[in-house]
Write a protein that holds these residues in place. Sequence first.
Motif, short mmCIF file in Angstrom:
data_model
loop_
_atom_site.label_atom_id
_atom_site.label_comp_id
_atom_site.label_asym_id
_atom_site.label_seq_id
_atom_site.Cartn_x
_atom_site.Cartn_y
_atom_site.Cartn_z
N HIS A 124 54.24 58.22 21.15
CA HIS A 124 55.40 58.19 22.05
C HIS A 124 56.67 57.89 21.28
CE1 HIS A 124 53.48 57.64 26.31
NE2 HIS A 124 52.86 58.56 25.59
N TYR A 125 57.76 58.52 21.69
CA TYR A 125 59.09 58.24 21.15
C TYR A 125 59.75 57.14 21.98
CZ TYR A 125 60.03 61.37 25.08
OH TYR A 125 60.02 61.96 26.33
N GLU A 126 60.56 56.32 21.31
CA GLU A 126 61.34 55.28 21.96
C GLU A 126 62.69 55.20 21.22
OE1 GLU A 126 59.34 51.54 22.42
OE2 GLU A 126 57.44 52.45 23.04
N ALA A 127 63.73 55.77 21.81
CA ALA A 127 65.05 55.80 21.19
C ALA A 127 65.74 54.44 21.32
CB ALA A 127 65.91 56.89 21.84
N ILE A 162 64.25 55.84 16.18
CA ILE A 162 63.12 56.07 17.09
C ILE A 162 61.98 55.14 16.68
CG2 ILE A 162 61.49 57.73 18.05
CD1 ILE A 162 63.43 59.96 17.27
N PHE A 192 58.55 54.93 17.00
CA PHE A 192 57.35 55.69 17.40
C PHE A 192 56.19 54.72 17.62
CE2 PHE A 192 59.45 59.42 15.42
CZ PHE A 192 59.32 60.30 16.47
N SER A 202 57.08 55.57 11.15
CA SER A 202 57.20 55.19 12.57
C SER A 202 58.59 54.68 12.94
CB SER A 202 56.17 54.12 12.92
OG SER A 202 56.41 52.91 12.21
N LYS A 216 64.37 66.15 23.72
CA LYS A 216 63.15 66.75 23.17
C LYS A 216 63.21 68.24 23.45
CE LYS A 216 58.92 66.36 25.03
NZ LYS A 216 57.58 65.84 25.36
N ALA A 243 55.30 62.84 21.95
CA ALA A 243 55.86 63.84 21.04
C ALA A 243 54.70 64.55 20.36
CB ALA A 243 56.76 63.18 20.00
N LEU A 286 63.11 66.43 18.09
CA LEU A 286 63.75 65.28 18.72
C LEU A 286 65.13 65.09 18.11
CD1 LEU A 286 60.78 62.72 18.74
CD2 LEU A 286 61.46 64.30 20.56
#
Length: 210
Positions: A58-61, A88, A90, A115, A139, A186, A192
């Motif tokens: 998973h992405y986390e901005a 990000i 990850f 990551s 995305k 992702a 991204l």
Amino acid sequence: MLTNICNVYCVGRNYKLHAEELGNAIPDEPMIFMKPSHAVVPLNVEALELPASKGEVHYEAELVIRIGRNYEPGVRVDELVNAYAFGIDFTLRDVQTVIKKKGHPWTAAKGFKNSAPVSDFQSFSGKEALLEKDFTLTKNGVEVQRGNIRNMIFDLQHVVDYVGYHYGLGAGDIIFTGTPEGVGPAAEGDVLELAWDGQSVGKCTIAAAK
């Protein structure tokens, strides 16, 4: 430039809607975890290799701040931080789910290679300037996350005070300050792209690690 990075601190569940979307309780104090400095890589790469055999990634901005001097009690965040970027965080979500149930540390889910891609750092002109604009993650051209640090549960001053008091902060340390709602998977081939006030600050294409 991503040089001379020391400790990499991260704040978990620092946006209320993100905590709720994962079914987590709202924390009453900052939830701090760490990534190895080797996890930090430039965001602008054609192929960012991530694990392909450990479930969903998973992405986390997030907004990322860089510390410019040693922390001392009473120092203002505007004096302590010298630069900001966007990154990000990850997360191997399936791995995290298992280790959370077992009560194990999050390193396996958060600290893997690549990551923590980060954009180029920009000069920090104060926290108030950061409140004026949103950051976004797209995305494949579709916006999936939009955040503004005014929606943080624990603001930047609270975060640096907490980390500085409990763990210490010095020049070269960076802090991933938390992600807003909208996190998701992702897959290989996804592009991204992070933007700040509508202007791109970096992008990457996901590749499966060999």
